[in-house]
Design an enzyme around this catalytic site. Structure first.
Site, PDB file in Angstrom:
ATOM      1  N   HIS A 187       0.797  -1.213   0.000  1.00 35.04           N
ATOM      2  CA  HIS A 187       0.000   0.000   0.000  1.00 35.04           C
ATOM      3  C   HIS A 187       0.836   1.272   0.000  1.00 35.04           C
ATOM      4  CE1 HIS A 187      -3.173  -2.769  -0.019  1.00 35.04           C
ATOM      5  NE2 HIS A 187      -3.914  -1.777  -0.464  1.00 35.04           N
ATOM      6  N   ASP A 452      -4.305  -8.472  -6.035  1.00 36.51           N
ATOM      7  CA  ASP A 452      -4.514  -9.715  -5.299  1.00 36.51           C
ATOM      8  C   ASP A 452      -4.697 -10.897  -6.239  1.00 36.51           C
ATOM      9  OD1 ASP A 452      -4.290  -9.202  -2.543  1.00 36.51           O
ATOM     10  OD2 ASP A 452      -6.119  -8.014  -2.633  1.00 36.51           O
ATOM     11  N   CYS A 499      -9.417  -2.546 -11.542  1.00 35.31           N
ATOM     12  CA  CYS A 499      -9.031  -1.449 -10.646  1.00 35.31           C
ATOM     13  C   CYS A 499      -7.717  -1.717  -9.917  1.00 35.31           C
ATOM     14  CB  CYS A 499     -10.144  -1.155  -9.648  1.00 35.31           C
ATOM     15  SG  CYS A 499     -10.426  -2.501  -8.501  1.00 35.31           S
TER      16      CYS A 499
HETATM   17  C1  PEP Z   1      -6.412  -5.362  -5.849  1.00 36.46           C
HETATM   18  O1  PEP Z   1      -6.249  -6.350  -5.122  1.00 36.46           O
HETATM   19  O2  PEP Z   1      -6.040  -5.300  -7.039  1.00 36.46           O
HETATM   20  C2  PEP Z   1      -7.062  -4.168  -5.300  1.00 36.46           C
HETATM   21  C3  PEP Z   1      -7.419  -3.174  -6.073  1.00 36.46           C
HETATM   22  O3  PEP Z   1      -7.246  -4.129  -3.956  1.00 36.46           O
HETATM   23  P1  PEP Z   1      -6.096  -3.760  -2.898  1.00 36.46           P
HETATM   24  O4  PEP Z   1      -4.857  -3.411  -3.666  1.00 36.46           O
HETATM   25  O5  PEP Z   1      -6.617  -2.647  -2.092  1.00 36.46           O
HETATM   26  O6  PEP Z   1      -5.956  -5.035  -2.148  1.00 36.46           O
HETATM   27 MG    MG Z   2      -7.240  -6.441  -3.222  1.00 33.60          MG
END
Ligand code: PEP
Ligand code: MG
Length: 570
Positions: A187, A452, A499
């Site tokens: 993150h 993910d 996304c």
């Molecule tokens: C993902 O997993 O691609 C996603 C957008 O969620 P995060 O990165 O917040 O886990």
């Molecule tokens: Mg995710």
């Protein structure tokens, strides 16, 4: 000195280092020498006064009432008569050194409160821990080090930045960041990229760098230069200026409509976290919010956001998007995202454990509070609710059932909400991607979380630098999975977005479009680049490229082909 590193957010930065080491010490249990009691008491009193001065200064500088309330509570704890008497007794009657007296007195309360299941009471334990650390740091004579209080433009060097640290970061003062661990989709990396802050991962960086060293980050080449000579610094200042100018040039594309040369419309949507004005500054040029990572509203604070507080934020964002959809993802906590306000279970494998929806099912009050706030805000715009970490249709049905319950409760109290809210899921677990034919019939929409999806499909921890070479964003299996999902959603004519971070990567974005995806969502700093790409590209070319990688077997082959074919666009 020159050190190699991994680039997690591209860019160049030159500036003075600021070492960020959150203070967390456990003092030794030692007795005072005879006759040292008064001196120890005086040291404790001085540390307490210094801590009080710091807290008052933070409190006076905060405009956000909730944040200010936290520091007011810390002042109360610091000045608490009972705690103070116990510390003094521990020094004078029991004869322990002042560090141990502070540590053990606070620790007793922290342990007792930490065992209570009530989250509100647990929050008090976190506050006590904070004051304990502050006092111990003041006793050690170490000055405050807080990312919200940077005084000059800085390159931050830290072991890692927790999402709570990045949430507090004063972005106007941060030129670049160096961390020791973390992957492309950690993150800190996502936040750094979305704000256009260069981020480099360099082993042992906190030992190599001292405060005020001159640092050069070249996060294109993966290089950190420490105290380089004047000529090198000057040449990098020029390179940095050129990079910033190029960025400015691309930013001009922010206002264009994202239409391929043959007229195909691709929606370019925005990923946001804390809904700050900076994240939303170009929102009028986007086709909606494809991902509102609401967990950022819960991070970097000791108390959970109340229903009213969330309601106000959701209402503000919905109103600002006047009719364009806002995809609110329910709390996705766990993995690398931790909250100070609730105790998460200790797990061997947190990314595979009680994360996101699984945690919400176990903490229904927190989940329902968020849904209530979102439903109440829904009358101010076009709200879509999306559930993260869905691994089976049971998960979706259960979450949907909870939304229905909250709707019924609101209706009973005559509180208005939009009755036709779309409910959808993140597709980020391979099992649910493979069920896309079923899923697409039942959900209103979906969004593919490639961060993910890659982690789970390739069995690679997205945070672990030791396996980062296995985290292959151009792995052909990812494109096959996404191609299958896109086909199923097209058949049902339901909205499908990507996304994850790959949506903002030009090479991947072209393939997604060629596979039939018509919605891409990304952080604000990536939008203009992707718009520029879309406007110069024909759908036919994207489809041809997507088709030609179908039979490829390795990520390197895919990447080479895409780089060659798209050289002129990137
Ligand atoms: C993902 O997993 O691609 C996603 C957008 O969620 P995060 O990165 O917040 O886990
Ligand atoms: Mg995710």
């Amino acid at each position: 000195m020159r050190y190699g590193g991994r680039s997690l957010a591209q860019g160049i930065a030159v500036g003075k280092a600021c070492l960020y080491k959150p203070y967390d010490a456990k003092p030794e249990k030692k007795m005072l020498e005879p006759g040292e009691c008064d001196k120890a008491l005086l040291r404790y009193k001085t540390a307490q006064e210094t801590a009080l001065g710091e807290l008052k200064c933070i409190y006076n500088n905060l405009s956000n009432e909730d944040e200010a309330a936290i520091f007011l509570a810390h002042i109360d704890i610091l000045c608490d008569d009972v705690i103070n008497e116990e510390i003094k007794d521990c020094i004078c009657c029991e004869g322990y050194i002042e560090e141990w007296a502070v540590y053990s007195t606070y620790e007793n309360y922290i342990q007792t409160l930490g065992k209570v299941k009530d989250t509100l009471i647990c929050e008090r334990a976190a506050d006590l821990k904070d004051v304990q650390n502050r006092l111990l740091r003041c006793l050690a004579g170490i000055p405050e080090n807080n990312l919200s209080m940077l005084q000059k433009p800085t390159v931050i060097v830290a072991h890692d930045l927790m999402p709570s640290d990045t949430a507090m970061l004063d972005r106007s003062m941060v030129k670049g960041i160096v961390i020791e661990i973390g992957g492309v989709t950690s993150h800190s990396a996502i936040i750094a990229r979305s704000y256009g802050i260069p981020l480099l991962c360099v082993q042992n960086a906190t030992q190599l760098v001292a405060n005020d060293d001159t640092l050069i980050i070249d996060a294109f080449e993966g290089v950190l230069l420490l105290n380089a000579d004047k000529a090198t610094v000057e040449s990098y200042i020029k390179k940095c200026d050129m990079w910033l100018a190029k960025k400015k040039e691309i930013e001009r594309y922010i206002t264009v409509k994202s239409i391929c040369t043959d007229g195909t419309r691709i929606d370019v949507e925005l990923n946001i976290g804390s809904a700050t004005s900076e994240e939303l500054k170009d929102s009028e040029y986007t086709d909606g919010i494809g991902l509102f990572r609401t967990e950022f509203l819960y991070m970097g604070r000791r108390q959970l956001p109340s229903e009213d507080e969330q309601f106000e934020i959701y209402k503000r964002v919905l109103s600002q998007f006047s009719g364009r959809h806002v995809t609110l993802r329910t709390l996705d906590i766990g993995g690398d995202k931790i909250l100070e306000s609730i105790q998460l279970p200790q797990e061997q494998n947190p990314f595979m454990g009680k994360r996101a929806l699984r945690l919400c099912f176990d903490n229904l009050e927190i989940f329902k509070t968020q849904i209530r706030a979102a439903l109440r805000a829904s009358i101010y715009g076009n709200l879509w609710i999306m559930f993260p970490m869905v691994s089976s249709m049971d998960d979706f049905r259960r979450a949907k059932g909870i939304v229905t319950e909250v709707k019924e409760e609101l209706a009973l109290s005559a509180i208005p909400f939009d009755k036709n809210i779309k409910l959808g899921i993140m597709i980020e677990i391979p099992a649910i991607a493979m069920l896309a034919d079923q899923v697409s019939k039942e959900v209103d929409f979906a969004s593919i979380g490639t961060n993910d999806l890659l982690q789970y499909a390739l069995a690679v921890d997205r945070m672990n630098p030791d396996v980062s070479t296995y985290y292959q964003i151009y792995h052909p299996a990812l494109f096959r999975l996404i191609g299958f999902v896109a086909e199923q959603f097209r058949k049902e004519d339901k909205p499908l977005c990507v996304c994850g971070e790959s949506a903002g990567d030009p090479l991947s974005a072209v393939v997604f479009i060629g596979l039939g995806i018509r919605k891409l969502s990304m952080g604000c700093s990536l939008i203009s680049g992707i718009k520029k790409l879309i406007c110069g590209m024909s759908l036919e070319k994207s489809e041809r490229l997507a088709k030609s990688i179908q039979d490829m077997s390795t990520a390197t082959e895919v990447e080479n082909l895409l780089r060659e074919a798209l050289n002129e666009y990137i």
